[in-house]
Design a protein around this motif. Structure first.
Motif, PDB file in Angstrom:
ATOM      1  N   GLU A 173       8.730   6.497   0.765  1.00  0.00           N
ATOM      2  CA  GLU A 173       8.278   5.839   1.999  1.00  0.00           C
ATOM      3  C   GLU A 173       6.824   5.407   1.829  1.00  0.00           C
ATOM      4  N   THR A 174       6.530   4.178   2.234  1.00  0.00           N
ATOM      5  CA  THR A 174       5.147   3.688   2.097  1.00  0.00           C
ATOM      6  C   THR A 174       4.465   3.632   3.458  1.00  0.00           C
ATOM      7  N   THR A 175       4.452   4.766   4.144  1.00  0.00           N
ATOM      8  CA  THR A 175       3.806   4.822   5.461  1.00  0.00           C
ATOM      9  C   THR A 175       2.344   5.231   5.314  1.00  0.00           C
ATOM     10  N   ASP A 176       1.608   5.141   6.424  1.00  0.00           N
ATOM     11  CA  ASP A 176       0.185   5.499   6.457  1.00  0.00           C
ATOM     12  C   ASP A 176      -0.086   6.907   5.953  1.00  0.00           C
ATOM     13  N   GLU A 177       0.826   7.798   6.295  1.00  0.00           N
ATOM     14  CA  GLU A 177       0.652   9.203   5.934  1.00  0.00           C
ATOM     15  C   GLU A 177       0.471   9.381   4.429  1.00  0.00           C
ATOM     16  N   PHE A 178       1.058   8.472   3.662  1.00  0.00           N
ATOM     17  CA  PHE A 178       1.008   8.611   2.203  1.00  0.00           C
ATOM     18  C   PHE A 178       0.044   7.618   1.572  1.00  0.00           C
ATOM     19  N   ASN A 179      -0.830   7.088   2.416  1.00  0.00           N
ATOM     20  CA  ASN A 179      -1.860   6.180   1.926  1.00  0.00           C
ATOM     21  C   ASN A 179      -3.151   6.988   1.800  1.00  0.00           C
ATOM     22  N   PRO A 180      -3.577   7.332   0.574  1.00  0.00           N
ATOM     23  CA  PRO A 180      -4.684   8.279   0.433  1.00  0.00           C
ATOM     24  C   PRO A 180      -6.045   7.697   0.790  1.00  0.00           C
ATOM     25  N   ASN A 181      -6.201   6.372   0.690  1.00  0.00           N
ATOM     26  CA  ASN A 181      -7.550   5.817   0.777  1.00  0.00           C
ATOM     27  C   ASN A 181      -7.717   4.713   1.818  1.00  0.00           C
ATOM     28  N   GLY A 182      -6.645   4.368   2.533  1.00  0.00           N
ATOM     29  CA  GLY A 182      -6.754   3.330   3.564  1.00  0.00           C
ATOM     30  C   GLY A 182      -6.480   1.926   3.057  1.00  0.00           C
ATOM     31  N   SER A 183      -6.015   1.833   1.830  1.00  0.00           N
ATOM     32  CA  SER A 183      -5.743   0.563   1.181  1.00  0.00           C
ATOM     33  C   SER A 183      -4.807  -0.319   2.026  1.00  0.00           C
ATOM     34  N   ARG A 184      -5.048  -1.633   2.020  1.00  0.00           N
ATOM     35  CA  ARG A 184      -4.203  -2.538   2.804  1.00  0.00           C
ATOM     36  C   ARG A 184      -2.750  -2.427   2.347  1.00  0.00           C
ATOM     37  N   ASP A 185      -1.892  -2.142   3.307  1.00  0.00           N
ATOM     38  CA  ASP A 185      -0.452  -2.067   3.046  1.00  0.00           C
ATOM     39  C   ASP A 185      -0.118  -1.156   1.849  1.00  0.00           C
ATOM     40  N   ASN A 186      -0.898  -0.087   1.692  1.00  0.00           N
ATOM     41  CA  ASN A 186      -0.675   0.923   0.640  1.00  0.00           C
ATOM     42  C   ASN A 186      -0.779   0.372  -0.792  1.00  0.00           C
ATOM     43  N   ILE A 187      -1.510  -0.713  -0.950  1.00  0.00           N
ATOM     44  CA  ILE A 187      -1.590  -1.325  -2.287  1.00  0.00           C
ATOM     45  C   ILE A 187      -2.339  -0.413  -3.265  1.00  0.00           C
ATOM     46  N   ALA A 188      -1.711  -0.140  -4.399  1.00  0.00           N
ATOM     47  CA  ALA A 188      -2.331   0.687  -5.445  1.00  0.00           C
ATOM     48  C   ALA A 188      -2.596  -0.135  -6.700  1.00  0.00           C
ATOM     49  N   GLY A 189      -1.864  -1.247  -6.871  1.00  0.00           N
ATOM     50  CA  GLY A 189      -2.061  -2.068  -8.067  1.00  0.00           C
ATOM     51  C   GLY A 189      -1.537  -3.476  -7.851  1.00  0.00           C
ATOM     52  N   ILE A 190      -2.282  -4.471  -8.346  1.00  0.00           N
ATOM     53  CA  ILE A 190      -1.830  -5.867  -8.232  1.00  0.00           C
ATOM     54  C   ILE A 190      -1.970  -6.572  -9.581  1.00  0.00           C
ATOM     55  N   ILE A 191      -1.254  -7.693  -9.693  1.00  0.00           N
ATOM     56  CA  ILE A 191      -1.281  -8.457 -10.934  1.00  0.00           C
ATOM     57  C   ILE A 191      -1.682  -9.897 -10.611  1.00  0.00           C
ATOM     58  N   ASN A 192      -2.216 -10.613 -11.612  1.00  0.00           N
ATOM     59  CA  ASN A 192      -2.588 -12.013 -11.354  1.00  0.00           C
ATOM     60  C   ASN A 192      -1.328 -12.891 -11.337  1.00  0.00           C
ATOM     61  N   ALA A 193      -1.491 -14.127 -10.888  1.00  0.00           N
ATOM     62  CA  ALA A 193      -0.332 -15.015 -10.721  1.00  0.00           C
ATOM     63  C   ALA A 193       0.370 -15.259 -12.057  1.00  0.00           C
ATOM     64  N   LYS A 194      -0.432 -15.311 -13.109  1.00  0.00           N
ATOM     65  CA  LYS A 194       0.126 -15.578 -14.430  1.00  0.00           C
ATOM     66  C   LYS A 194       0.908 -14.378 -14.973  1.00  0.00           C
ATOM     67  N   GLY A 195       0.595 -13.194 -14.440  1.00  0.00           N
ATOM     68  CA  GLY A 195       1.361 -12.007 -14.823  1.00  0.00           C
ATOM     69  C   GLY A 195       0.856 -11.284 -16.060  1.00  0.00           C
ATOM     70  N   ASN A 196      -0.398 -11.509 -16.431  1.00  0.00           N
ATOM     71  CA  ASN A 196      -0.899 -10.801 -17.625  1.00  0.00           C
ATOM     72  C   ASN A 196      -2.136  -9.945 -17.369  1.00  0.00           C
ATOM     73  N   VAL A 197      -2.641  -9.929 -16.125  1.00  0.00           N
ATOM     74  CA  VAL A 197      -3.812  -9.092 -15.811  1.00  0.00           C
ATOM     75  C   VAL A 197      -3.437  -8.143 -14.670  1.00  0.00           C
ATOM     76  N   LEU A 198      -3.403  -6.843 -14.975  1.00  0.00           N
ATOM     77  CA  LEU A 198      -3.027  -5.832 -13.976  1.00  0.00           C
ATOM     78  C   LEU A 198      -4.253  -4.986 -13.618  1.00  0.00           C
TER      79      LEU A 198
END
Lengths: 226, 764
Positions: A173-198
């Motif tokens: 479950e990706t609810t607030d309760e399991f969001n440790p730092n207040g990150s927007r929408d529980n985001i922990a990692g994102i990638i660039n549009a091209k898909g090679n930079v994480l």
């Protein structure tokens, strides 16, 4: 696959990343000092965690001006892989490789603990060996991991599947309760549009050996090796 | 800003904490009156903090010899122990109490910075930090602010420099109200042939100043540490230094890089008493003279007089003695790291420390007189009057609690016993990817990459025991730390200690100090764990009085094979639970007596060294045979709290059914009958559940290892009781305790955060 780990003044997960790739994954790895203008011939560049330049001004704000960052940009433009972990993620944001910014944790204090991540996109070069929605147990260790971006950027990230990991419960479950730092929408990692930079806040290099409580981080390295 | 006076008056001498007799001695050493700069230099070097003038005769009681010691206590910044595989470890604990009382964040941060430099100045790479902290009651808003600031300060420094803070202890007791204790320990690893001494030798060799620039911060910090805290102490804030962990990280990497070259002769950090201490100590150790010109010292403030430059305690600075002709190597490395490296002087013939301000000689003092020939006092001591009354405890007047469940819940909710998760999740305890046991285990454990070895560390001191019986308390501090290390399967090797006491001029306090050291020495000798160094912190008093005597022990153990490690918590359904060691009617000085009955009274439990050693040998042998699933020692809160902790663990938690309480009671009857005493009291139920009898542990084993464990216990003559089974979701102990594990975990894990959450709403 060959890798380079960039060392900024104040990097402190550089040797940990080196160990995970070289000793555990048996990959050829080189350290690259931030004052270097060129990179060795490698497939993967790691921007490790730590406190580059003491996190003065803002996290990652000074490191983006290091000479090596131009070479990292060329490496990324050529389509080869870059992973920024923790402070490395912050540097990727400051350098404009990835959109958004980091705020202080909502608790206002540093947090070091294991968290659960839900894989949101397993069709990247970093997550190919993961199942859809696979849950990973990987530690975080940061004071500023509260990811923020505006609505437009957020929509773009969602629409083009650029959100790779979200903080979740043990059952996903990706609810607030399991969001440790207040990150927007529980985001922990994102990638660039091209898909090679994480960019990701959790530390896969700390979860690559059974003695260290979790081996879930290995799956990211294994995906890269292919 | 300090103004140099025209002449030295008795008032100025007194303001420097120098007695008239000490001043006469200075005049005799110099053959003349000192100037102002020289007076300042003597005052810091002869302060208790640097000279140990009040503690030296007592510290001599500590055993400092051992088979694996490469550097002994007092010889260098920290002791060094050989751990095989060509490697050695170097460790030390030090206090930063007074700065933390006045400015908790910076005080604690620079405490960490200082102990890190003590370790890397020896050529060792710091690989772990531990912190032993003590505060007043957490119900007090001031304590909450101090805890918040101290933890944030430690986190700031340790996290940034990238050395994991892997454990320690936190206690709350009113005796620390206004005078918290912040003791930081660091351990580093060094190849045996890479050890660097803090020694100036080789006439003509250049002396370099490296690292941060010098300001007026921390002026006279060593002298500040050697006074009691008063209402006015906050005005001493300039005596607290400001730390920059980023600068220290660069300094650390540059120094360790320099170490790999052949350009280095000696290295010494500038800690207490800064440039003064580092120059005279290196010269004294090298039996050489040293000459420096302070106009070459990088500064970040203007118009500093020589007195200020010599006494500044600005952080993140080191003194380096290089080989003549290799200057370019030193300069190249420090340039790479964007750090200052200024040649400020040279090693000279003779024995004098000479300080020039350009052409002008501003100080000329024999180095040994400062570093090694300070005054030494044997202070008066006297058994304190409070002890007679405080040690007296009439057990008949202590009523048994009606509800044992309620008592256990109250103990689990006490911040000294409760989970310290709120503290250690703020510390990066995983960086370097070597932390195998996270904080919360009996001992913290790290692996040494490239070997099979592990290093187990525990810091311990029960200051209530030391208050009620300093000798026994000192003994137990050593024994408990050794037991914690052994519980993980490691062999105790050596200790460092931080001796926190009140004003040594008070005969009562000096008696406590002497007794604690005697007790510790007795235990160290018996366990063959020599003292490799440490620190004395006197004058821990607030207007409310002295702290409880707190000789913190940092024990280091070696695990030959990391795969032999034993965690502290229950693991699997069906494992058999044993209690090792006998239980006596010992509730004196217990947390039970303090929390349930409001009494700090009675004699602490007695420690039998033979029994203790036997238990530890059993633990180590059982670990090596890989027959222990878990092993947890019994301490504050006794059997009930230890079992609760085994159940709560660090993950989901698991229950236990302890049905064989009659076995423990039976052993007591047999023992008393055998002794032929008709009056021996029966074992009280509160002593059984919450008493703190020493040399006991809870172990769990797979059913197939049950017989092995019983035989192992018999072999070591350790009393063994098969008391129950792991499983379910409830902890049941006999007829008196029956609590759900999730309920206990909730109390245990939220005790500190619940109280700290008041900080924003009520303390603002």
């Amino acid at each position: 696959m060959k890798a380079a780990v960039v060392v900024f003044p104040g990097s402190n997960c550089d040797t940990d990343c080196f160990h995970a790739l070289f000793d555990v994954m048996k990959m050829p790895v080189k350290f690259v000092w931030h004052k270097e203008g060129t990179l060795p011939d490698v497939d993967l560049v790691v921007l490790p965690g730590g406190f580059s330049y003491g996190d003065y001004l803002r996290t990652g704000a000074i490191a983006r001006f290091s000479p090596v960052m131009e070479a990292v940009r060329q490496h990324a433009e050529s389509g080869r892989a870059v992973i920024g972990i923790c402070n490395g993620f912050q540097i990727l944001l400051e350098a404009g490789f990835l959109p958004g910014a980091m705020l202080r944790n909502k608790t206002l204090s540093f947090i070091c603990t294991h968290v659960w991540l839900r894989t949101e996109n397993n069709a990247t070069i970093f997550t190919g060996k993961l199942n859809p929605k696979e849950l990973l147990r990987i530690p975080i260790a940061h004071g500023e991991g509260n990811y923020y971006c505006d609505d437009k950027t957020f929509k773009r990230l969602e629409d083009s599947n650029q959100i790779v990991f979200r903080y979740a419960s043990e059952s996903g479950e990706t609810t607030d309760e399991f969001n440790p730092n207040g990150s927007r929408d529980n985001i922990a990692g994102i990638i660039n549009a091209k898909g090679n930079v994480l960019g990701m806040m959790p530390h896969p290099e700390r979860a690559s050996e059974s003695m260290l409580d979790s081996v879930d981080g290995r799956k990211i390295w294994e995906s890269l090796v292919g | 800003m300090v103004q140099a006076p025209d002449r030295i008056t008795p008032e100025i001498i007194a303001a420097h904490g120098i007695t008239p007799e000490e001043y006469d001695r200075i005049v005799k050493i110099l053959g003349r009156e000192p100037n102002f700069t020289e007076l300042g230099i003597f005052s810091v070097m002869w302060s208790e903090h640097c000279s140990y003038k009040n503690s030296k005769p007592i510290l001599k009681l500590f055993p400092t010899e051992g088979p694996n010691l490469l550097v002994r206590a007092g010889e260098e910044n920290a002791g060094i122990v050989d751990v095989g595989d060509g490697l050695a470890i170097c460790f030390k604990i030090e206090s930063h109490n007074h700065p933390s009382a006045v400015e908790p964040f910076q005080g604690a941060a620079t405490g960490v910075g200082g102990i890190l430099r003590d370790i890397f100045t020896m050529g060792a790479r710091p690989i772990l930090l531990m912190d032993s902290l003590r505060f007043g009651s957490l119900e007090n808003a001031q304590t909450r602010r101090l805890l918040q600031g101290v933890v944030a300060g430690i986190a700031h420094y340790g996290n940034c420099i990238g050395v994991p803070t892997i454990g320690g202890e936190v206690y709350f007791d009113e005796s620390y109200e206004g005078n918290p204790l912040v003791n930081a320990m660091c351990l580093g690893i060094v190849s045996k042939d890479g050890i660097i001494k803090g020694k100036a030798s080789g006439v003509g060799n250049p002396v370099y100043y490296v690292g941060a620039a010098t300001g007026r911060d921390g002026l006279g910090g060593a002298a500040f540490a050697s006074r009691e805290l008063t209402e006015e102490s906050h005005e001493d804030r300039p005596a607290v230094q400001v730390g920059d962990p980023f600068m220290e990280k660069l300094l650390l990497e540059a120094c360790l890089e320099l170490l790999k070259t052949d350009a280095l002769v000696g290295m010494q950090d500038m800690g207490a008493a800064g440039l003064t201490c580092s120059t005279c100590e290196t010269a004294s150790r090298g039996s050489a003279g040293i000459e420096i010109d302070i106009t070459k010292v990088p500064r970040r403030e203007t118009a500093m007089i020589p007195y200020e430059v010599m006494l500044s305690e600005s952080q993140e600075r080191m003194l380096i003695i290089a080989k003549k002709g290799k200057e370019h190597i030193v300069e190249r490395i420090f340039e790479k790291w964007d750090l200052h490296a200024e040649k400020i002087g040279e090693v000279q013939e003779g024995h004098l420390m000479r300080v020039y301000d350009g052409p002008e000689l501003v100080a000329e003092i024999p180095a040994k007189a400062l570093a090694d020939e300070g005054p030494i006092y044997r202070r008066e001591e006297n058994k304190p009057a409070y002890l007679t009354e405080a040690q007296h405890l009439d057990l008949r007047k202590i009523s048994l609690p009606k509800d044992f469940n309620a008592v256990l819940k109250k103990m689990l909710d006490h911040p000294s016993i409760a989970s310290k998760g709120w503290v250690y999740t703020q510390y990066d305890h995983m960086v370097r990817t070597d932390t195998v046991f996270y904080p919360g285990h009996d001992a913290s454990l790290i692996r040494i990459k490239g070997t099979q070895k592990g290093i187990a560390v525990s810091t311990d001191c029960n200051s209530l025991y030391c208050y009620l019986d300093p000798f026994e308390g000192g003994k137990i501090a050593v024994a408990e730390s050794a037991r914690n290390v052994a519980a993980s399967g490691a062999r105790p090797l050596a200790i460092t200690n931080c001796l926190n006491f009140g004003n040594p001029m008070t005969p009562d306090i000096f008696w406590q100090f002497h007794q604690c050291v005697e007790g510790m020495s007795t235990a160290c000798r018996f366990f063959q764990t020599p003292v490799t160094g440490g620190n004395v912190s006197f004058y821990n008093e607030s207007p409310m009085g002295a702290i409880q005597p707190t000789p913190t022990v940092g024990m280091v153990g070696l695990l030959d094979d990391i795969d032999d490690r034993v965690p502290s918590f229950f693991k699997s359904e069906g494992d058999i639970i044993f209690l090792l060691g006998n239980t006596l009617n010992e509730i004196g000085a217990s947390h039970y007596l303090m929390l349930e009955h409001g009494l700090k009274k009675g004699l602490p439990p007695r420690l039998d060294l033979e029994r203790e050693k036997a238990l530890q040998m059993l633990m180590i042998e059982g670990a090596k045979a890989r027959c222990l699933v878990s092993c947890h020692d019994l301490s504050e809160g006794g059997l009930a709290v230890a079992l609760a902790e085994c159940c709560i663990g660090q993950g989901k938690g698991i229950g236990a059914n302890i049905e064989q309480i009659p076995l423990i009671l039976g052993a007591r009857h047999q023992k008393t009958n055998h002794a032929g005493s008709h009056h021996a009291a029966e074992l009280r139920m509160d002593a059984l559940y919450f008493g703190e009898t020493q040399s006991r542990a809870i172990v769990s084993v797979k059913p197939e290892h049950k017989e092995y464990l019983i035989k192992l216990a018999q072999k070591h003559s350790v009393p063994v009781f098969q008391i129950g089974v792991v499983g379910g979701q409830t902890l049941v102990i006999g007829d008196l305790i029956n609590l759900r594990v999730d309920e206990m975990a909730g109390i245990y894990q939220t005790a500190i955060p619940r109280r700290m959450s008041k900080i924003s709403s009520r303390d603002a």
